[in-house]
Structure formats: structure tokens, C-alpha cells
Write a protein that holds these residues in place. Structure first.
Motif, short mmCIF file in Angstrom:
data_model
loop_
_atom_site.label_atom_id
_atom_site.label_comp_id
_atom_site.label_asym_id
_atom_site.label_seq_id
_atom_site.Cartn_x
_atom_site.Cartn_y
_atom_site.Cartn_z
N PHE A 16 31.23 37.48 44.95
CA PHE A 16 31.02 38.63 45.97
C PHE A 16 30.20 39.49 45.02
O PHE A 16 30.15 39.92 43.88
N PHE A 23 30.93 39.84 41.37
CA PHE A 23 32.49 39.75 40.77
C PHE A 23 32.91 38.44 41.27
O PHE A 23 32.77 37.94 42.39
N ALA A 25 35.67 36.08 42.53
CA ALA A 25 36.85 36.37 42.85
C ALA A 25 37.52 34.87 42.65
O ALA A 25 39.02 34.83 42.57
N PRO A 44 49.31 37.40 40.74
CA PRO A 44 49.44 38.72 41.28
C PRO A 44 48.49 39.22 42.25
O PRO A 44 47.46 38.41 42.42
N SER A 45 48.63 40.27 42.77
CA SER A 45 47.70 40.86 43.82
C SER A 45 46.30 41.12 43.10
O SER A 45 46.25 41.27 42.05
N GLY A 46 45.17 40.43 44.03
CA GLY A 46 43.92 40.57 43.35
C GLY A 46 43.31 39.42 42.61
O GLY A 46 42.41 39.29 42.22
N CYS A 47 44.15 38.47 42.43
CA CYS A 47 43.78 37.33 41.51
C CYS A 47 43.18 36.16 42.20
O CYS A 47 42.36 35.40 41.75
N GLY A 48 42.78 36.42 43.48
CA GLY A 48 42.10 35.59 44.24
C GLY A 48 42.54 34.35 45.25
O GLY A 48 42.04 33.54 45.61
N LYS A 49 43.83 34.62 45.25
CA LYS A 49 44.65 33.59 46.15
C LYS A 49 44.06 33.49 47.65
O LYS A 49 43.80 32.40 48.11
N THR A 50 43.77 34.66 48.32
CA THR A 50 43.55 34.80 49.69
C THR A 50 41.88 34.28 49.96
O THR A 50 41.86 33.47 50.61
N THR A 51 41.18 34.59 48.89
CA THR A 51 39.82 34.08 48.68
C THR A 51 39.79 32.62 48.71
O THR A 51 39.05 31.91 49.64
N GLU A 60 35.07 31.74 54.35
CA GLU A 60 34.19 32.32 53.35
C GLU A 60 33.61 30.78 52.77
O GLU A 60 34.04 29.61 52.84
N1 LIG Z 1 34.86 40.23 50.91
C1 LIG Z 1 34.96 40.59 49.66
N2 LIG Z 1 33.72 41.39 49.16
C2 LIG Z 1 34.17 41.79 47.83
N3 LIG Z 1 35.07 41.56 47.20
C3 LIG Z 1 36.07 40.95 47.53
C4 LIG Z 1 36.14 40.37 49.00
N4 LIG Z 1 37.21 39.77 49.28
C5 LIG Z 1 37.97 39.72 48.18
N5 LIG Z 1 37.37 40.61 47.22
C6 LIG Z 1 38.03 40.71 45.73
O1 LIG Z 1 38.20 39.57 45.19
C7 LIG Z 1 39.54 39.77 44.72
C8 LIG Z 1 40.41 38.78 44.84
O2 LIG Z 1 40.90 39.18 46.35
P1 LIG Z 1 41.96 38.24 47.06
O3 LIG Z 1 41.62 36.91 47.11
O4 LIG Z 1 42.15 39.05 48.41
O5 LIG Z 1 43.24 38.33 46.29
P2 LIG Z 1 44.91 38.08 46.34
O6 LIG Z 1 44.93 37.40 47.87
O7 LIG Z 1 45.17 37.31 45.29
O8 LIG Z 1 45.29 39.33 46.36
C9 LIG Z 1 40.04 41.26 44.68
O9 LIG Z 1 39.43 41.79 43.70
C10 LIG Z 1 38.89 41.55 45.93
O10 LIG Z 1 38.67 43.07 45.67
#
Ligand SMILES: Nc1ncnc2c1ncn2[C@@H]1O[C@H](COP(=O)(O)OP(=O)(O)O)[C@@H](O)[C@H]1O
Ligand SMILES: [Mg+2]
Lengths: 366, 266
Positions: A16, A23, A25, A44-51, A60
Motif C-alpha cells: 500500500f 508499506f 501488508a 495479531p491485529s494489523g499483521c495482514g490477515k484481512t488483506t 484487492e
Molecule cells: N487500503 C489500505 N491502505 C493502506 N494501508 C492498509 C490498507 N489496508 C490495510 N492496510 C494496512 O495493512 C496492515 C494489515 O492490515 P490488515 O490486513 O487489515 O490486518 P489484520 O486483518 O491482520 O488486522 C495494517 O497495518 C493496515 O494499516
């Protein structure tokens, strides 16, 4: 078909932002998810699972790498063409439609005949036990019921893979426990591959066939819950899942993948090496608190370590002992199950020995 | 327990509120009452009568101006709302990029530019086109009204879109809806109250306009407001009150309909 992986992630990165704000993700990650398994992404939260999940769903697109679904590369395919459905963390039910209309939406968009849609919706309502509420608006049902509708809606088109992004995190404790069992049941009844995202290690261990532990955009270890818990290969994995003791030491000898490690706080510890790992210099050994026992320090042979008992905490089912090892720096935790009417064997301040169960200690890669 | 600060407890609050209230509504009430006056006067009550309403309905100028007003307002509101919907979709359903703020400003500029300036500019611009094309129909008024209605239609639609959960559209795409079907079955039904609000706002704004209309209209193209303005220069009778009262009634109807439509939706 049977041999193909349901989903295969090959060297996928998602970056991203640009330039100095770039960065990753998801960072050069590979993983294969088998047919019909309950696969969990834990981290943990923010590790990229959702991405990672959104890359599979198509919301995406990867900066680099391939995403294969049943062997076909879908990395550039728009979401509405992917035979993959998602259960969203916020459920994302359509507020202007009834429960039944929500469940039938996917099939309607696929242009299936009315009779087929109706039959399938009825079947789904039965599967999630929501028959009486079919005509309700989604704003008129409880959180747990919305959760079931979201599940039914995603399962109705019979996707190859179901993606679930922390679907239980909004539910209270009791409901969450019920839904965990419910999800397991739905997965085995439908035979659909589930990719489940959670930051709750207990949820991951109890529900999954296999777990992938993620940190900072990378998958560190993939394995069955037992493998992940008993044989972590990575410091982060060992630390994130359950309680763990870390011991520094030197490898003295290696036979059949078992290293004799000198920790400098007593005898030697036999610790399994990760596959293909050649230790150099100082290594870290991990040991779960329940895999060690207190013993009398002079009882030579059985005790691999010695130290001073600093603290005893009684928990009902078990007792936790905190020991300062002989080097005066490292602290070590033990957990022993309590027996009925057993008197405390040791008190704070006692000098104690620590006996380690065989096959319990492991050397980490890092 | 400390007493919380409340504006309502300040001395004179009620008095000031009442004065403002009366200053706003008393003149309107007087206007409506004298629409029913039997006599010629705007200040001496001579008994109840509907004669001025009858007179208004028999006045060919009033009827023509009313029809023209409605024609312009309906077309302008519809076109402006369609354009505003597309503009709102384009400015909210996108990743923020450089120049987006400029676009907001561009769409909303008619709100910022003094109306009289736009009116003069349009007068000069349209008179050129009239010379070139020879066309002098209602098109100019409709075009002008559409242009200044767009920001009014745009604001409620954009507000609605911004409050809409983007995951809903994602969920639709996930369930095999093409972008068009996503718009048709998810975005549009949820956006509908915003579109209606925009439509009604644009309609009322167009119906009410004097300044731009006065400058842009050709001879014989009076709308109801410009006709009334013209009449005020002559002797005023309660007929003006009757027309105003009907106008007011229409406004109230629109607002009421809008209120109920909006309430019924989520
Ligand atoms: N659309 C986006 N633009 C910029 N940064 C993003 C975006 N989506 C996610 N991120 C960043 O990518 C990292 C991983 O996010 P995410 O996959 O949501 O983590 P998780 O689901 O594990 O909590 C986070 O630091 C988040 O801030
Ligand atoms: Mg997440």
C-alpha cells in the motif's frame, strides 16, 4: 481435481502507498490450502490477515505473485467472477432486503431459476436454523441471527471456498462458543473449504484442521493445531500461542535431529531441532510450562536445571511456579496439575530442581 | 451535584426565541390571512372571501407563469439530480487523489459565486448564443436552472453515499453482482432517499429563483416569481397574497412528502 490445492498463494505481496510511505501488508508470502479443510489464519491485529483474505476474495489485487484457485490463476479476476464467498466481520447484510432475499441474492445474481433459488434458500434457512425469520428485515434480528444469515448467504451459491474474517469477534462469549461449534458443523456438512481469520489463539486451536501463524505480513508457520502448539519453529509463534519458556544455550552434540543443549543452569537438555536446521553458536530452546516438573535439587540425574522458587500461584485446577534459574537472570514458569488434597511441596524461597519431560523441549530457528 | 449549563435557563432566552419566531412567521401569517380579505386593502380587514383566489385562477398570466415555472422546475430538477448523482458517485466511490478537493469546489462553486454575478454572466453568454442560433425558447432558463440546482441536489446525495457502508457493495460483488447489478440492486435502493431529497431540494430552489431567471428570460417568459415581482411595481391587491398562499401550500406539501418518504426508509 483431488490433488489440486483449493487455494494456493505463491510469493504474494501487497504493498500500500508509494515511495517512502510504501508499506507491505502482505510480504512475499506463500501457502497452500487443501481441499475441504478448515484453515485458519492466526495473528495479531494489523499483521495482514484481512488483506490476505481480500486478495483471495478479489477486493484487492496483489502487487506481486500468483493466487491459484483449484490450480487456475485468479490474481487479476474481479471479485464477482470468483467462485469464492465471504462472511464479513460486520456481516454486511443488505438492510433493504429480508432475510430470505439476502440469502438468495448470490443465486439471483447468477441468474438461477426462481424455483431453484427458493429451494436453496429454504435449505439454507434450515441449515442455519432460521426458518421462522425468513421474512424479517435484517435490522429486526439479533447479532447472532445476523451472523447466521451472513453464513447462509455466503454458503447458498455453494462456493469452492468460504472466507470468514473474524466472524465471531462481535458476539458475546456464550454465543461465540455456540457459533464455533456451529461453524465446525457447517464446514463438515457442506464439505466446503473454509479459510477463517482470527486473532484468538484458542479459537484457532479448537476449530482448525490447520493453522497458519502470521506476523508483519508473513506466514511464519503452518501446521495442525498440535504441531503449532507443541512444535513451534519460530520465536514469535511460540510466544503468541500459549505460555512459553525461552532458554538460551549451546548445542553440544546432535544425534537423529535431537540436540543436547547446555543451558549453563544445570544439566543438559535434549531438544528437537526444526527440520533441516543447522544450529550455529547460541540457540534458543522453548519449553511449555506444563512440560516441566519441580523436583528436589539434589536429586541428580532427573533434574536438568536448578534455581530458586520465587512465587507460587494457586489456580484451582493447577498451580503456577515461577523459578529464578541458577544463572540469576532467566525466569522459568512451570504449571502443575493439582491433585486432591495435595499439600504444597515447595514454598517460595526454596531451592528447587526442574525436570523436563522427554520430547518436550525444542530448538527455535531464531 | 453541579447544575449543568443550559442555554434554555439563560435569562431572556425564551423572550428572544419568541421574538425571532414571530419576526419570521407573523408576516407570513398576516399575508395568508389577507389573502382571504373581501376588500381591496392589504391592511384593512373587510370580511372573509375567496374572491382573490378565484381571481388568481382566472388570471391567464398567473396560470401561464405557473405552468412555465413547473415545467422549468421539473426538467431542471430531474436533469440536475441525475447529474448530481453521477457526480456524487464519481467523487465518493474512488480512492482519494490529488485534485479531488478541487472537484468538490468545482461542483459546489455555484453556492459560492454571488447569484447576481452568475446572472449577469449568463445574460451576456446567452444573448450571444441567441444571436448565433436564433433560438430563444425555454431552453436557456432550463439550462441555467439545471446548473445552479446541481450543487443543491449533490449535497444530500453525497452525504448519503458517504454514510453508506462500502462493505455492502463489496458484499454484492462477492455474491456475483457485476458493477452494474451492484449499483442497481444495492447502491441505488440505499441511495434513494438521498436522491429524493436532492430532487425536492432542486425542485424548490428552481421554483423559487428570481435573480437568474429575471436576467436570463426572454420577453413573455415570466415564471411565477418574476411575474409577482413585476406586479409589485403596480398597485398591489390581495390577489398577490392569494398566489403567495398557494405557492406556500405547494412548498409545504413538498417538504411534508419528503419528510414522510425519508422517515419510512431506514
Ligand atoms: N487500503 C489500505 N491502505 C493502506 N494501508 C492498509 C490498507 N489496508 C490495510 N492496510 C494496512 O495493512 C496492515 C494489515 O492490515 P490488515 O490486513 O487489515 O490486518 P489484520 O486483518 O491482520 O488486522 C495494517 O497495518 C493496515 O494499516
Ligand atoms: Mg482484520
Amino acid at each position: 481435481m483431488a490433488d489440486l490445492n483449493a487455494v494456493e498463494i505463491r510469493n504474494v505481496s501487497k504493498i500500500f502507498g508509494f515511495g517512502e510511505f510504501a508499506f507491505a501488508a502482505v510480504n512475499d508470502t506463500s501457502v497452500a490450502i487443501r481441499q475441504n479443510e478448515f484453515f485458519t489464519l492466526l495473528g495479531p491485529s494489523g499483521c495482514g490477515k484481512t488483506t490476505l483474505l481480500r486478495l483471495i476474495a478479489g477486493f484487492e489485487f496483489p502487487t506481486a505473485g500468483e493466487i491459484l484457485l483449484n490450480g487456475a490463476n485468479i490474481a487479476a479476476m474481479p471479485p464477482f467472477k470468483r467462485p469464492v464467498n465471504t462472511v464479513f466481520q460486520s456481516y454486511a447484510l443488505f438492510p433493504h432486503m429480508t432475510v430470505a432475499e439476502n440469502i438468495g441474492f448470490g443465486l439471483q445474481m447468477l441468474g438461477r431459476p426462481k424455483a431453484e433459488i427458493e429451494a436453496r434458500v429454504a435449505e439454507m434457512l434450515k441449515l442455519v436454523r432460521m426458518e421462522e425469520l425468513r421474512g424479517r428485515r435484517t435490522s429486526q434480528i439479533s447479532g447472532g441471527q445476523q451472523q447466521r444469515v451472513a453464513l447462509a448467504r455466503a454458503l447458498a451459491p455453494q462456493p469452492k471456498v468460504l472466507l470468514l474474517d473474524e466472524p465471531l469477534s462481535a458476539l458475546d462469549y456464550k454465543l461465540r462458543k455456540d457459533m464455533q461449534i456451529e461453524l465446525k458443523r457447517l464446514q463438515s456438512e457442506t464439505g466446503i473449504t473454509f479459510i477463517f481469520v482470527t486473532h484468538d489463539q484458542e479459537e484457532a486451536l479448537t476449530m482448525s484442521d490447520r493453522v497458519a501463524v502470521m506476523s508483519a505480513g508473513r506466514i511464519l508457520q503452518v501446521g495442525s493445531p498440535r504441531e503449532i502448539y507443541d512444535a513451534p519453529t519460530d520465536r514469535f509463534v511460540a510466544d503468541f500461542i500459549g505460555e512459553t519458556n525461552f532458554l538460551k544455550g549451546r548445542v553440544v552434540s546432535i544425534t537423529d535431529g535431537i540436540a543436547q543443549v547446555d543451558t549453563g543452569v544445570g544439566g543438559r537438555i535434549a531438544a528437537a531441532l526444526p527440520q533441516g536446521f543447522v544450529p550455529e553458536g547460541e540457540v534458543t530452546v522453548v519449553l511449555r510450562p506444563e512440560h516441566a516438573m519441580l523436583c528436589a535439587p539434589d536429586h541428580s540425574g532427573a533434574c536438568q536445571m536448578t534455581g530458586t522458587l520465587e512465587n507460587v500461584v494457586y489456580f484451582g485446577t493447577d498451580t503456577h511456579y515461577h523459578v529464578r534459574l541458577a544463572d540469576g537472570v532467566t525466569s522459568f514458569t512451570l504449571r502443575e496439575q493439582n491433585k486432591p488434597l495435595q499439600a504444597a511441596r515447595f514454598a517460595s524461597g526454596d531451592r528447587v530442581g526442574i525436570a523436563i519431560e522427554s520430547n518436550a523441549a525444542r530448538v527455535l530457528r531464531n | 451535584m453541579a447544575r449543568q449549563f443550559s442555554v434554555r435557563r439563560q435569562t431572556g432566552f425564551t423572550t428572544i426565541a419568541m421574538i425571532c419566531f414571530f419576526a419570521l412567521y407573523l408576516p407570513i401569517a398576516v399575508l395568508v390571512i389577507y389573502a382571504f380579505n373581501a376588500g381591496q386593502s392589504l391592511s384593512i380587514w373587510e370580511g372573509f372571501s375567496l374572491r382573490w383566489f378565484v381571481k388568481a385562477f382566472e388570471n391567464q398570466h398567473v396560470i401561464e407563469a405557473s405552468i412555465r415555472s413547473l415545467q422549468i422546475a421539473v426538467v431542471a430538477a430531474l436533469v440536475a439530480t441525475a447529474a448530481a448523482t453521477m457526480a456524487a458517485l464519481a467523487t465518493t466511490r474512488t480512492e482519494p487523489y490529488r485534485g479531488l478537493t478541487l472537484k468538490y469546489a468545482f461542483i459546489n462553486q455555484p453556492l459560492m459565486i454571488p447569484e447576481i454575478v452568475t446572472a449577469v454572466a449568463l445574460l451576456i453568454f446567452f444573448s450571444r448564443i441567441k444571436v448565433w442560433t436564433g433560438y430563444s425558447g425555454l431552453g436557456y432558463l432550463i439550462a441555467a436552472h439545471t446548473a445552479f440546482c446541481i450543487p443543491f441536489a449533490y449535497l444530500p446525495i453525497r452525504a448519503r453515499l458517504e454514510n453508506m457502508d462500502l462493505t455492502l457493495e463489496r458484499a454484492a460483488a462477492d455474491l456475483y453482482a457485476t458493477p452494474w447489478k451492484t449499483f442497481r440492486y444495492v447502491t441505488l435502493p440505499l441511495l434513494w432517499p438521498g436522491i429524493l431529497a436532492g430532487l425536492m431540494l432542486a425542485f424548490v430552489i428552481s421554483l423559487d429563483d428570481v435573480v437568474i431567471t429575471e436576467f436570463v428570460k426572454s420577453a413573455g417568459q415570466d415564471t411565477l416569481p418574476t411575474y409577482m415581482l413585476g406586479q409589485l411595481r403596480r398597485a398591489i391587491t390581495p390577489e398577490m397574497n392569494a398566489i403567495s398562499t398557494l405557492f406556500l401550500l405547494l412548498s409545504i406539501c413538498i417538504v411534508t412528502v419528503f419528510f414522510f418518504v425519508n422517515k419510512k426508509r431506514i
